[in-house]
Design a protein around this motif. Sequence first.
Motif, PDB file in Angstrom:
ATOM      1  N   UNK A 161       0.824  -1.206   0.000  1.00 31.15           N
ATOM      2  CA  UNK A 161       0.000   0.000   0.000  1.00 31.15           C
ATOM      3  C   UNK A 161       0.870   1.273   0.000  1.00 31.15           C
ATOM      4  N   UNK A 162       1.929   1.257   0.812  1.00 29.85           N
ATOM      5  CA  UNK A 162       2.762   2.460   0.934  1.00 29.85           C
ATOM      6  C   UNK A 162       3.480   2.782  -0.368  1.00 29.85           C
ATOM      7  N   UNK A 163       3.853   1.760  -1.115  1.00 26.01           N
ATOM      8  CA  UNK A 163       4.556   2.012  -2.379  1.00 26.01           C
ATOM      9  C   UNK A 163       3.589   2.663  -3.369  1.00 26.01           C
ATOM     10  N   UNK A 164       2.347   2.184  -3.367  1.00 27.74           N
ATOM     11  CA  UNK A 164       1.363   2.838  -4.234  1.00 27.74           C
ATOM     12  C   UNK A 164       1.049   4.250  -3.733  1.00 27.74           C
ATOM     13  N   UNK A 165       1.084   4.397  -2.417  1.00 27.65           N
ATOM     14  CA  UNK A 165       0.856   5.726  -1.849  1.00 27.65           C
ATOM     15  C   UNK A 165       1.981   6.684  -2.248  1.00 27.65           C
ATOM     16  N   UNK A 166       3.174   6.150  -2.405  1.00 28.20           N
ATOM     17  CA  UNK A 166       4.302   6.984  -2.857  1.00 28.20           C
ATOM     18  C   UNK A 166       3.991   7.577  -4.238  1.00 28.20           C
ATOM     19  N   UNK A 167       3.423   6.740  -5.118  1.00 25.91           N
ATOM     20  CA  UNK A 167       3.033   7.234  -6.445  1.00 25.91           C
ATOM     21  C   UNK A 167       2.009   8.350  -6.328  1.00 25.91           C
ATOM     22  N   UNK A 168       1.032   8.133  -5.431  1.00 29.47           N
ATOM     23  CA  UNK A 168      -0.035   9.127  -5.299  1.00 29.47           C
ATOM     24  C   UNK A 168       0.496  10.405  -4.640  1.00 29.47           C
ATOM     25  N   UNK A 169       1.325  10.240  -3.607  1.00 25.27           N
ATOM     26  CA  UNK A 169       1.898  11.434  -2.967  1.00 25.27           C
ATOM     27  C   UNK A 169       2.698  12.255  -3.966  1.00 25.27           C
ATOM     28  N   UNK A 170       3.526  11.558  -4.745  1.00 24.27           N
ATOM     29  CA  UNK A 170       4.390  12.276  -5.680  1.00 24.27           C
ATOM     30  C   UNK A 170       3.595  12.917  -6.819  1.00 24.27           C
ATOM     31  N   UNK A 171       2.664  12.145  -7.389  1.00 18.12           N
ATOM     32  CA  UNK A 171       2.050  12.616  -8.631  1.00 18.12           C
ATOM     33  C   UNK A 171       0.593  13.060  -8.470  1.00 18.12           C
ATOM     34  N   UNK A 172       0.070  12.968  -7.241  1.00 14.73           N
ATOM     35  CA  UNK A 172      -1.307  13.424  -7.003  1.00 14.73           C
ATOM     36  C   UNK A 172      -1.340  14.715  -6.198  1.00 14.73           C
ATOM     37  N   UNK A 173      -0.166  15.242  -5.861  1.00 17.06           N
ATOM     38  CA  UNK A 173      -0.084  16.488  -5.098  1.00 17.06           C
ATOM     39  C   UNK A 173       0.884  17.426  -5.808  1.00 17.06           C
ATOM     40  N   UNK A 174       0.556  18.692  -5.760  1.00 19.45           N
ATOM     41  CA  UNK A 174       1.462  19.672  -6.384  1.00 19.45           C
ATOM     42  C   UNK A 174       2.641  19.977  -5.461  1.00 19.45           C
ATOM     43  N   UNK A 175       2.510  19.535  -4.191  1.00 18.58           N
ATOM     44  CA  UNK A 175       3.438  19.948  -3.148  1.00 18.58           C
ATOM     45  C   UNK A 175       4.843  19.364  -3.278  1.00 18.58           C
ATOM     46  N   UNK A 176       4.909  18.067  -3.562  1.00 21.92           N
ATOM     47  CA  UNK A 176       6.204  17.391  -3.447  1.00 21.92           C
ATOM     48  C   UNK A 176       7.073  17.496  -4.696  1.00 21.92           C
ATOM     49  N   UNK A 177       6.449  17.380  -5.858  1.00 24.23           N
ATOM     50  CA  UNK A 177       7.257  17.226  -7.070  1.00 24.23           C
ATOM     51  C   UNK A 177       8.236  18.383  -7.304  1.00 24.23           C
ATOM     52  N   UNK A 178       7.840  19.646  -7.029  1.00 19.90           N
ATOM     53  CA  UNK A 178       8.829  20.715  -7.235  1.00 19.90           C
ATOM     54  C   UNK A 178      10.060  20.578  -6.327  1.00 19.90           C
ATOM     55  N   UNK A 179       9.905  19.872  -5.209  1.00 18.30           N
ATOM     56  CA  UNK A 179      11.026  19.703  -4.270  1.00 18.30           C
ATOM     57  C   UNK A 179      11.799  18.401  -4.504  1.00 18.30           C
ATOM     58  N   UNK A 180      11.271  17.591  -5.407  1.00 16.82           N
ATOM     59  CA  UNK A 180      11.752  16.205  -5.542  1.00 16.82           C
ATOM     60  C   UNK A 180      12.983  16.141  -6.447  1.00 16.82           C
ATOM     61  N   UNK A 181      14.067  16.738  -6.029  1.00 18.01           N
ATOM     62  CA  UNK A 181      15.255  16.768  -6.879  1.00 18.01           C
ATOM     63  C   UNK A 181      16.478  17.154  -6.037  1.00 18.01           C
TER      64      UNK A 181
END
Length: 487
Positions: free
Chosen positions: A180-200
């Motif tokens: 479940x958590x691995x799928x949640x990682x996909x959703x957290x990363x790509x279902x929120x605008x919050x994380x992706x700009x910081x994900x680098x």
Amino acid sequence: MTASSQLVEPFDLVIFGGTGDLAVRKLLPALFHRFLDGQIPASSRIIGIAREALDDAGYRALLREALVSICDAAKLDVFLQQVFYRPLDARKDDGWDDFAGFIGAQPDHIRVFYLSTSPELFVDICARLGHYGLNQGKSRVVLEKPIGRDLDSANQINDAVGKVFSESQTFRIDHYLGKETVQNLLVLRFGNALFEPLWNAGHIDHVQITVGETLGVGHRGAYYDRAGALRDMVQNHMLQLLCMVAMEPPSSLAPDAVRDEKLKVLHSLKPIDDSNASQLTVRGQYRVGVAEGASVPGYPDELGNTKSNTETFVALKAEIANWRWAGVPFYLRTGKRLPSRVSEIVVTFKPVPHSIFHADAGTLKQNRLVLRLQPDEGVKLWLTIKHPGPGGLRLRHVPLDMSFAEAFGVQQPDAYERLLLDVVRGNPTLFMRRDEVEAAWRWAGPILAAWTAGGEAPRPYAAGSWGPSAAVALIERDGRTWNEDSE
Ligand code: NAP
């Protein structure tokens, strides 16, 4: 049935190795849970295969014992009416005619052949499935790990399976991807605008992936001693987790869109070979110690072979050579007989560039996103806040709990529940494509070769500790420490 549980198409699921540990402890309970949730059509059949001379009643009795604690006996009896057994030897022709007739009786059913046996049998089983035409129609094959012990042996298995089943029919399972958590990682990363700009690399300091087991090698000694921690855990599970953290956003959740992105990560891993393995990797082997309150023997004694050079622990520093991740270390650590059974991914963000707070306020700590896969699957984001109440401005580091399972009252399904039904549905998004397995072996192979060429024995560590001290030194050399999820 929960809102998300839908009846799947009728299927026949054949488990080769149906009496084995994985089948009895994981696969059948997963299927029973899906049955209880109303997802398994009444005409579907689950067929266990092994050499042991059992009949349907004998197999059902064996499973009843394993499943009885899940639910009341009446429902279990209904489920078991859909379970059958056929004694077959994968290496002999006897009985295969009957078996083919039994499967052929439901020609419209989706057919899933789950190879829960030692991989040495995969080639024989697939050849016979092909010979009897059981690879036709809506047929799928599921391959359990390990797929080979190096690139050559993985290719041999994939070539032989590929003669009978096309790539789209082949599901290489990595149960970590069903968590479940691995799928949640996909959703957290790509279902929120919050994380992706910081994900680098601009904002992330480093990533840690830990998979710790408290158990020793136990009865799997013969298999494990030929494998070791790098082959058993790193080449498959841990690299898959690394890919899920590091991949670029896929254009959709279409199977190849996700797998293409994971493959790019594997191709971008910086090589570790005999030029740098001694700086970037640590291998260990447990010795006598205390685990879960009891004194336990070391690996050589448990195995009955004092000369074994197999590692039961690996720590390594991986780097991804691309624009997003240049200079961000991914520290991986896994082992047996560690102090706790834990699988987690920790993403540590960079410190704030300048502190405006007085030294008396306390130390500023880096933000961390902790994705825990087991036990207690969940996601926590560690933030700094003001300690509530009077007494001046004091800083406090607290976790924001982002796993809403409790709030929704949802029981986390086991990874196999999700993955087994994905096979029935024909959705391979969470399964490894052949080129991913090959790329993972291409990266892991030179590490194994460097260890062999170096000739050093694995470093001893006491059972119940976090591995050899060199593993601590590996990360501390970079001014960092392994995560302790307490503050
Ligand atoms: P296991 O307990 O040793 O079971 C092996 C099964 O294969 C038994 O049912 C055995 O029954 C059957 N078998 C052996 N030789 C056979 C033959 N010639 N023809 C037909 N059936 C045969 O092994 P396991 O732990 O379940 O593991 C199965 C596979 O899954 C292995 O590749 C393992 O690495 C992988 N795996 C296991 C786990 C786990 O938690 N156990 C986790 C991940 C992956 P008979 O002896 O009666 O034939």
